[in-house]
Design a protein around this motif. Structure first.
Motif, PDB file in Angstrom:
ATOM      1  N   SER A 186       0.809  -1.222   0.000  1.00  0.00           N
ATOM      2  CA  SER A 186       0.000   0.000   0.000  1.00  0.00           C
ATOM      3  C   SER A 186       0.839   1.266   0.000  1.00  0.00           C
ATOM      4  O   SER A 186       0.295   2.376  -0.049  1.00  0.00           O
ATOM      5  N   LEU A 187       2.121   1.117   0.087  1.00  0.00           N
ATOM      6  CA  LEU A 187       2.993   2.299   0.061  1.00  0.00           C
ATOM      7  C   LEU A 187       2.823   3.037  -1.261  1.00  0.00           C
ATOM      8  O   LEU A 187       2.772   2.421  -2.338  1.00  0.00           O
ATOM      9  N   PRO A 188       2.717   4.377  -1.208  1.00  0.00           N
ATOM     10  CA  PRO A 188       2.535   5.137  -2.449  1.00  0.00           C
ATOM     11  C   PRO A 188       3.842   5.285  -3.214  1.00  0.00           C
ATOM     12  O   PRO A 188       4.934   5.257  -2.631  1.00  0.00           O
ATOM     13  N   LEU A 189       3.727   5.463  -4.505  1.00  0.00           N
ATOM     14  CA  LEU A 189       4.894   5.749  -5.344  1.00  0.00           C
ATOM     15  C   LEU A 189       5.251   7.224  -5.219  1.00  0.00           C
ATOM     16  O   LEU A 189       4.399   8.054  -4.863  1.00  0.00           O
ATOM     17  N   PRO A 190       6.492   7.612  -5.501  1.00  0.00           N
ATOM     18  CA  PRO A 190       6.891   9.015  -5.361  1.00  0.00           C
ATOM     19  C   PRO A 190       6.058   9.931  -6.249  1.00  0.00           C
ATOM     20  O   PRO A 190       5.536   9.526  -7.294  1.00  0.00           O
ATOM     21  N   LEU A 248       0.418  -5.435  -6.979  1.00  0.00           N
ATOM     22  CA  LEU A 248       1.786  -5.339  -6.470  1.00  0.00           C
ATOM     23  C   LEU A 248       2.800  -5.346  -7.601  1.00  0.00           C
ATOM     24  O   LEU A 248       3.723  -4.515  -7.621  1.00  0.00           O
ATOM     25  N   GLN A 249       2.606  -6.251  -8.529  1.00  0.00           N
ATOM     26  CA  GLN A 249       3.532  -6.318  -9.669  1.00  0.00           C
ATOM     27  C   GLN A 249       3.472  -5.043 -10.480  1.00  0.00           C
ATOM     28  O   GLN A 249       4.504  -4.549 -10.965  1.00  0.00           O
ATOM     29  N   ASN A 250       2.286  -4.497 -10.606  1.00  0.00           N
ATOM     30  CA  ASN A 250       2.127  -3.258 -11.364  1.00  0.00           C
ATOM     31  C   ASN A 250       2.869  -2.103 -10.678  1.00  0.00           C
ATOM     32  O   ASN A 250       3.507  -1.274 -11.330  1.00  0.00           O
ATOM     33  N   LYS A 251       2.781  -2.035  -9.338  1.00  0.00           N
ATOM     34  CA  LYS A 251       3.497  -0.993  -8.602  1.00  0.00           C
ATOM     35  C   LYS A 251       5.011  -1.162  -8.742  1.00  0.00           C
ATOM     36  O   LYS A 251       5.750  -0.194  -8.920  1.00  0.00           O
ATOM     37  N   LEU A 252       5.438  -2.394  -8.634  1.00  0.00           N
ATOM     38  CA  LEU A 252       6.878  -2.642  -8.741  1.00  0.00           C
ATOM     39  C   LEU A 252       7.405  -2.242 -10.112  1.00  0.00           C
ATOM     40  O   LEU A 252       8.472  -1.623 -10.228  1.00  0.00           O
TER      41      LEU A 252
END
Length: 370
Positions: A237-241, A254-258
């Motif tokens: 759930s951590l946001p991207l910069p 999750l894979q999409n965020k990574l």
């Protein structure tokens, strides 16, 4: 010595003249030991000889002229030997100095040469880890290996700066100036495929402040992305910069965020900074390093060649001006002495006790050899 020879020569002429008119007995009685002592004494008074005495208490000539010639000859040989030895000692010193300098800068050279490939290795490893976190790197966990490599990048950057500061007395002026231009000052005018204005504006002007600042920013970006990657694996759930251009790449959240980590501003900055600025900076440093080593070697080779030419000129000078006259003088002296002895009849020579004793001793030694 000269007066004695002249007297002997004169008496030899008198002997030949008397021999022709049959006055052998008178001449032989003249040339006895007293005459030889008298000639020796007069020669001693004229030439200032040594203090050797005859059996009758009279001073006998101790010939010093040949000793003076020998002394000058040995002094010339000694001077020549010292200069020759000095030439080879000089060659040894400059060769040892060059090897010492090369050994001293080898650590800086090795660190600079591997920096470019090491940065690329860490960047590529991070990209592959984002795509597949299970991919092993160097036989271990990819995340741990990348984190260790980033720490080593910071250490490598410190080693380059420390070694360069230690090697400043060894580096020539050209390499010191180019290193300062690239690492500490503004290197934008040296980079190709980019304008100076774009270079100075890139990464908030970090490149324009010198690659030491730009490299620190690059390594910090790598560490930030790796830390964020590890955090997402623990907490998805951590946001991207901020400023990340999020794109739908995978149906797995999750894979999409990574995967979207590669779309962050930091990742995009890395994709430009490393191939355009970091790569060119280290290659320029390596070219400067190679030019520095080549200049040092060529300068040393030039000095050695110059001294080798001077050394050969000195050898020719010594042979023609010093050695040849000495050898010629010795040959003339030997031939003059031999000619003078040949001119003296054997009957007169046999009456001189010193010569007779010497010849007897010489013949006995010769028989003992056989």
């Amino acid at each position: 010595m000269g007066k004695t020879v002249k007297n002997l020569y004169s008496r030899c002429e008198n002997f030949l003249a008397n021999l022709q008119i049959g006055e052998d007995d008178d001449f032989q009685s003249e040339f006895d030991q007293d005459d030889l002592d008298r000639l020796t004494k007069s020669s001693h008074e004229a030439d200032g000889g040594g203090e050797e005495f005859t059996s009758r208490g009279r001073r006998r000539k101790r010939f010093q002229a040949s000793g003076g010639i020998q002394g000058r000859f040995f002094l010339q040989i000694l001077a020549f030997s010292i200069l020759v030895e000095g030439y080879f000692v000089y060659n040894y010193i400059i060769s040892a100095t060059l090897i010492k300098n090369l050994n001293q800068v080898s650590s800086e050279f090795n660190s600079t040469s591997i920096a470019e490939t090491f940065v690329n290795f860490v960047h590529n490893s991070f990209q592959y880890t984002v795509m597949d976190p299970t991919l092993p790197i160097l036989g271990g966990s990819s995340e741990e290996q990348i984190y260790t490599s980033i720490q080593e990048l910071f250490g490598l950057d410190s080693i380059i700066s420390q070694e360069h500061a230690k090697n400043l007395p060894v580096h020539n002026e050209n390499f010191r100036r180019e290193f300062n231009d690239i690492y500490l000052l503004n290197p934008c005018r040296l980079f190709q495929n980019i304008t100076i204005a774009e270079c100075e504006a890139w990464a908030e002007g970090s490149v324009a402040q010198g690659m030491a600042v730009a490299l620190t920013r690059t390594y910090e970006n790598l560490r930030f992305l790796l830390t964020l990657h590890g955090g997402l694996l623990i907490n998805s759930s951590l946001p991207l910069p901020a400023g990340t251009n999020i794109t739908q790449i995978s149906s797995d959240p999750l894979q999409n965020k990574l995967l979207n980590l590669l779309n962050t501003l930091q990742a995009k900055e890395l994709s430009v900074s490393i191939p355009l600025y970091v790569k060119q900076a280290f290659r320029l440093l390596m070219v400067s390093f190679q030019n520095f080593e080549s200049d040092e070697y060529n300068a040393m080779l030039g000095r050695r060649l110059a001294y080798f030419i001077l050394f050969n000129v000195f050898i020719v000078f010594f042979y023609i001006v010093l050695w040849l006259p000495v050898i010629t003088g010795l040959n003339k002296s030997m031939w003059r002495t031999k000619t003078m002895l040949v001119m003296i009849p054997i009957q007169i020579v046999s009456k001189i006790r010193v010569i007779r004793v010497y010849l007897r001793k010489f013949l006995i030694e010769k028989k003992a050899d056989f």
